[in-house]
Design a protein around this motif. Structure first.
Motif, PDB file in Angstrom:
ATOM      1  N   GLU A  11      29.808 -15.726  -6.939  1.00 12.47           N
ATOM      2  CA  GLU A  11      28.676 -14.978  -7.518  1.00 12.47           C
ATOM      3  C   GLU A  11      28.316 -13.887  -6.514  1.00 12.47           C
ATOM      4  OE1 GLU A  11      25.656 -18.197  -7.869  1.00 12.47           O
ATOM      5  OE2 GLU A  11      24.852 -16.798  -9.334  1.00 12.47           O
TER       6      GLU A  11
ATOM      7  N   VAL B  65      32.316 -22.158 -16.857  1.00 11.54           N
ATOM      8  CA  VAL B  65      32.957 -22.170 -15.533  1.00 11.54           C
ATOM      9  C   VAL B  65      34.063 -23.227 -15.496  1.00 11.54           C
ATOM     10  CG1 VAL B  65      32.591 -22.392 -13.051  1.00 11.54           C
ATOM     11  CG2 VAL B  65      30.812 -21.366 -14.456  1.00 11.54           C
TER      12      VAL B  65
ATOM     13  N   THR C 103      27.933 -24.309 -17.512  1.00  8.24           N
ATOM     14  CA  THR C 103      28.831 -25.339 -16.990  1.00  8.24           C
ATOM     15  C   THR C 103      30.163 -25.325 -17.735  1.00  8.24           C
ATOM     16  OG1 THR C 103      27.017 -26.779 -16.278  1.00  8.24           O
ATOM     17  CG2 THR C 103      29.108 -27.853 -16.790  1.00  8.24           C
TER      18      THR C 103
ATOM     19  N   ASN D 272      21.643 -18.590  -7.181  1.00 10.57           N
ATOM     20  CA  ASN D 272      21.016 -19.858  -6.817  1.00 10.57           C
ATOM     21  C   ASN D 272      20.752 -19.915  -5.332  1.00 10.57           C
ATOM     22  OD1 ASN D 272      21.317 -21.526  -9.467  1.00 10.57           O
ATOM     23  ND2 ASN D 272      23.209 -20.395  -9.196  1.00 10.57           N
TER      24      ASN D 272
ATOM     25  N   SER E 280      27.243 -23.716 -22.724  1.00 13.18           N
ATOM     26  CA  SER E 280      26.493 -23.710 -21.458  1.00 13.18           C
ATOM     27  C   SER E 280      27.330 -23.046 -20.373  1.00 13.18           C
ATOM     28  CB  SER E 280      26.185 -25.144 -21.028  1.00 13.18           C
ATOM     29  OG  SER E 280      27.394 -25.805 -20.707  1.00 13.18           O
TER      30      SER E 280
ATOM     31  N   TYR F 230      26.279 -22.212  -6.641  1.00  6.90           N
ATOM     32  CA  TYR F 230      26.049 -23.261  -7.652  1.00  6.90           C
ATOM     33  C   TYR F 230      26.744 -22.803  -8.923  1.00  6.90           C
ATOM     34  CZ  TYR F 230      23.651 -26.210 -11.075  1.00  6.90           C
ATOM     35  OH  TYR F 230      23.365 -27.097 -12.083  1.00  6.90           O
ATOM     36  N   HIS F 231      27.488 -23.720  -9.532  1.00 10.31           N
ATOM     37  CA  HIS F 231      28.245 -23.318 -10.717  1.00 10.31           C
ATOM     38  C   HIS F 231      28.143 -24.324 -11.847  1.00 10.31           C
ATOM     39  CE1 HIS F 231      29.972 -20.010  -8.425  1.00 10.31           C
ATOM     40  NE2 HIS F 231      30.105 -20.850  -7.436  1.00 10.31           N
ATOM     41  N   GLY F 232      27.098 -25.168 -11.816  1.00 12.47           N
ATOM     42  CA  GLY F 232      26.900 -26.084 -12.924  1.00 12.47           C
ATOM     43  C   GLY F 232      27.117 -27.525 -12.534  1.00 12.47           C
TER      44      GLY F 232
ATOM     45  N   LYS G  19      23.543 -17.199 -19.492  1.00 12.30           N
ATOM     46  CA  LYS G  19      22.101 -17.178 -19.689  1.00 12.30           C
ATOM     47  C   LYS G  19      21.579 -16.060 -20.584  1.00 12.30           C
ATOM     48  CE  LYS G  19      21.706 -20.017 -15.839  1.00 12.30           C
ATOM     49  NZ  LYS G  19      20.863 -21.146 -15.506  1.00 12.30           N
TER      50      LYS G  19
ATOM     51  N   VAL H 222      27.101 -16.083 -14.790  1.00  8.09           N
ATOM     52  CA  VAL H 222      26.194 -16.864 -15.637  1.00  8.09           C
ATOM     53  C   VAL H 222      24.745 -16.381 -15.465  1.00  8.09           C
ATOM     54  CG1 VAL H 222      25.173 -19.179 -15.831  1.00  8.09           C
ATOM     55  CG2 VAL H 222      27.646 -18.887 -15.967  1.00  8.09           C
ATOM     56  N   LYS H 223      24.377 -16.033 -14.239  1.00  5.00           N
ATOM     57  CA  LYS H 223      23.013 -15.518 -14.036  1.00  5.00           C
ATOM     58  C   LYS H 223      22.944 -13.993 -14.007  1.00  5.00           C
ATOM     59  CE  LYS H 223      20.268 -19.211 -12.105  1.00  5.00           C
ATOM     60  NZ  LYS H 223      19.701 -19.869 -10.917  1.00  5.00           N
TER      61      LYS H 223
ATOM     62  N   ASP I 111      31.486 -15.498 -11.390  1.00  6.06           N
ATOM     63  CA  ASP I 111      30.551 -16.284 -12.195  1.00  6.06           C
ATOM     64  C   ASP I 111      29.301 -15.435 -12.434  1.00  6.06           C
ATOM     65  OD1 ASP I 111      28.857 -18.030 -13.374  1.00  6.06           O
ATOM     66  OD2 ASP I 111      29.098 -19.637 -11.912  1.00  6.06           O
TER      67      ASP I 111
HETATM   68  C1  LIG Z   1      25.980 -19.136 -11.428  1.00  3.67           C
HETATM   69  C2  LIG Z   1      25.851 -20.300 -12.332  1.00  3.67           C
HETATM   70  N1  LIG Z   1      26.947 -20.824 -12.890  1.00  3.67           N
HETATM   71  C3  LIG Z   1      26.878 -21.865 -13.735  1.00  3.67           C
HETATM   72  C4  LIG Z   1      25.674 -22.439 -14.053  1.00  3.67           C
HETATM   73  C5  LIG Z   1      25.602 -23.587 -15.020  1.00  3.67           C
HETATM   74  O1  LIG Z   1      25.019 -23.171 -16.201  1.00  3.67           O
HETATM   75  P1  LIG Z   1      24.335 -24.227 -17.190  1.00  3.67           P
HETATM   76  O2  LIG Z   1      23.094 -24.719 -16.530  1.00  3.67           O
HETATM   77  O3  LIG Z   1      24.053 -23.413 -18.430  1.00  3.67           O
HETATM   78  O4  LIG Z   1      25.316 -25.296 -17.454  1.00  3.67           O
HETATM   79  C6  LIG Z   1      24.501 -21.920 -13.501  1.00  3.67           C
HETATM   80  C7  LIG Z   1      23.189 -22.507 -13.817  1.00  3.67           C
HETATM   81  O5  LIG Z   1      22.174 -22.188 -13.285  1.00  3.67           O
HETATM   82  C8  LIG Z   1      24.590 -20.828 -12.620  1.00  3.67           C
HETATM   83  O6  LIG Z   1      23.515 -20.283 -12.070  1.00  3.67           O
END
Ligand SMILES: Cc1ncc(COP(=O)(O)O)c(C=O)c1O
Length: 434
Positions: free
Chosen positions: A210, A120, A117, A215, A115, A143-145, A271, A245-246, A243
Motif C-alpha cells: 500500500e 487481496v 479480504t 492502516n 470484501s 494490513y491486508h485483511g 471500500k 482497498v483504502k 492494495d
Molecule cells: C489495505 C487493505 N486491504 C485489505 C483490507 C481488507 O478489507 P475488508 O475489511 O473489506 O475485508 C483492508 C481493510 O481495512 C485494507 O485496509
C-alpha cells in the motif's frame, strides 16, 4: 457531558449473543465505550443515545460521498429491482468493469468480490499461479485483511530498536506454517528489498504494498522507492500487487497509481467503490488475470450482486465525472491548516501524512517514512486526545495508526464544527496530561 447510557445497556444485551457484543473486533472499544449507531447522514453519525458526531472514520474508508447519499441509494434501489444474485451474470458487471479500466489503466481485466479480504486473497493466489512461487513481501505496518496468509505483523510496541521487529500472528488461530510465506520489509528502503530478492527470489512471487499505508497513519512511499521496487519486481519475476482497498477511488480517480504515476501488475480495490455497499475488485494485467478460469478458481455466491453493482456504477460515475474528489482534497487541506494552527498555537509538534482524503495526524515535527519511525512520535498524546475528541463529537479511531478519512459531504458545514470541537478536546487533553 456525553452519555453512552443506552449504548452501554445495549452492550450488556448484545454481548450475550455476539462475541464482544459486535460484528468485528475493531468495533469493540470497551464495555462502557462501545458505540451503537442509530444512523448516519452526510459526514455525520448519530448513536442510539442521540449523540451526534462528525465522522472521520467513515467505516474505515467506504464512505467517500457521504452516508445515505441519495444519488447512490436511488441507484441501489434500482439494483434491488434486478433481483440480487442468480448464480449467473448480469450486463452491469461489464459496464462497471469498463468504467474501472477507464479510471485505472492497470486494471485491464477485472473480477468482482464482496470484501477487501477476498480481493487481496484472490490477487495473491493469481500471483502464485503466475509465478509458481508461494512467498510474498509485505510492508511492516501493513494490513491486508483477515485471511491467513497475511495475518502476520511486525511487532513494534515491544521492539527494542535492535535487529528486525518480531513477526507475530495477528491473533490466535493463524497456522504457524503460513509464517514462512511472509517476508516483511520497512517502507522506503529499496536496498533491503533488493537484498531480500537476491537471496529469496526463488520463493517470493509477490510484493503486496500500500504506497499510502491506510492502516499505518498514511505513511507514504517516496516516488523513487516505487520506481525502484517496480524495477526489482520486473527483474525477479515478482508480481507487484498494489492494495488500493483504502486508497482506490479516494486519493485520486485512478487511486495511488495515478497519484504516483506508476503501474501495478495486479491491484485490489474495495471500500470507496460503492460508497458503503459491499463490493471489491481484483484487477490487473491481462496475461496475469487470464489465469483466472485457466487454472485459478475465483468466485463466490454473492459476487456481482445487483445492488452493489448498481451502487458502484453510480458512485464511480460521480467520482469520475464530477469534482467530488477535488472538493474532498480542498476540504482536507483546509482541515489540516486549521488543525495545524490550533496545535502550533499550543507548541504541539505535529505533521500530516498521506493524502488529504486519507490523512495521518502525527505528533512529531516530521512525518515518519516507515512504521519503525512511528514509535518516535508522541502517540501517547494521540491516545489521550482520541477519547476527548469522541466526547466533543468527533469520531476518529482510538488507535493513532488509523488515518482520518474524508468524504464529499464533509464539505457541507463540518469544518467550523470540527475545528471548534478539536480545539476544546486538545485543551482538555493538555490539562489531563499535566
Ligand atoms: C489495505 C487493505 N486491504 C485489505 C483490507 C481488507 O478489507 P475488508 O475489511 O473489506 O475485508 C483492508 C481493510 O481495512 C485494507 O485496509
Amino acid at each position: 457531558m456525553r452519555s453512552l447510557a443506552k449504548s452501554n445497556k445495549h452492550f450488556e444485551r448484545a454481548v450475550n449473543k455476539l462475541p464482544l457484543g459486535v460484528s468485528s473486533n475493531f468495533r469493540y472499544w470497551g464495555e462502557d465505550k462501545t458505540i451503537y449507531v442509530d444512523h448516519g447522514k452526510g459526514g455525520r453519525v448519530w448513536d442510539i443515545d442521540g449523540n451526534e458526531y462528525i465522522d472521520y472514520r467513515l467505516a474505515y474508508g467506504p464512505i467517500i460521498l457521504g452516508y445515505a447519499d441519495e444519488r447512490v441509494d436511488a441507484a441501489a434501489k434500482r439494483g434491488m429491482d434486478v433481483g440480487g444474485v442468480f448464480a449467473l451474470s448480469t450486463e452491469l458487471e461489464y459496464q462497471v468493469a469498463k468504467r474501472i479500466s477507464k479510471m485505472v489503466p492497470a486494471a485491464e481485466l477485472v473480477r468482482f468480490s464482496n470484501s477487501g479480504t477476498e480481493a487481496v486473497m484472490a490477487a495473491l493466489r493469481v500471483a502464485r499461479a503466475y509465478t509458481g512461487k508461494d512467498g510474498h513481501i509485505v510492508l511492516e505496518g501493513g494490513y491486508h485483511g483477515v485471511f491467513t496468509e497475511v495475518m502476520w505483523h511486525s511487532e513494534l510496541e515491544e521492539w527494542d530498536e535492535e535487529g528486525d521487529p518480531e513477526l507475530q500472528p495477528f491473533g490466535d488461530g493463524v497456522p504457524e506454517v503460513t509464517r514462512d510465506l511472509c517476508y516483511p520489509v520497512p517502507l522506503n528502503d529499496a536496498n533491503l528489498v533488493e537484498d531480500l530478492l537476491r537471496r529469496y527470489h526463488k520463493h517470493i512471487g509477490a510484493f503486496l504494498i500500500e504506497p499510502i499505508m491506510g492502516n499505518c497513519c498514511g505513511i507514504t512511499a517516496e516516488p523513487q522507492y516505487l520506481h525502484d521496487i517496480r524495477e526489482l519486481c520486473d527483474r525477479y519475476n515478482v508480481v507487484l500487487i498494489v492494495d488500493e482497498v483504502k486508497t482506490g477511488f479516494r486519493v485520486a480517480k485512478g487511486g495511488v497509481q495515478e497519484l504516483f504515476d506508476f503501474k501495478a501488475d495486479l491491484c485490489t480495490f474495495a471500500k470507496a467503490i460503492g460508497n458503503g455497499y459491499p463490493i471489491s475488485i481484483v484487477a490487473g494485467r491481462e496475461d496475469i488475470m487470464r489465469h483466472i478460469g485457466d487454472g485459478v478458481v475465483h468466485g463466490g455466491t454473492f459476487t456481482g450482486h445487483s445492488v452493489s453493482l448498481a451502487a458502484a456504477d453510480k458512485t464511480l460515475e460521480i467520482l469520475d465525472e464530477t469534482d467530488a474528489l477535488e472538493a474532498i482534497r480542498n476540504y482536507g487541506l483546509r482541515l489540516q491548516e486549521g488543525l495545524g494552527e490550533i496545535l502550533s498555537e499550543r507548541d504541539i509538534a505535529h505533521s500530516f501524512t498521506g493524502a488529504p482524503a486519507l490523512m495521518g495526524l502525527f505528533f512529531a515535527d516530521s512525518a515518519p517514512s516507515n512504521y519503525r519511525e512511528w514509535v518516535d512520535s508522541n502517540y501517547e498524546f494521540y491516545d489521550a486526545l482520541a477519547p476527548e475528541l469522541h466526547n466533543q463529537g468527533i469520531l476518529v479511531e482510538p488507535d493513532s495508526r488509523e488515518p482520518w478519512f474524508l468524504c464529499e459531504a464533509h464539505t457541507d458545514g463540518c469544518l467550523d464544527d470540527t475545528l471548534r470541537r478539536f480545539e476544546r478536546a486538545v485543551d482538555i487533553t493538555i490539562e489531563k496530561l499535566e
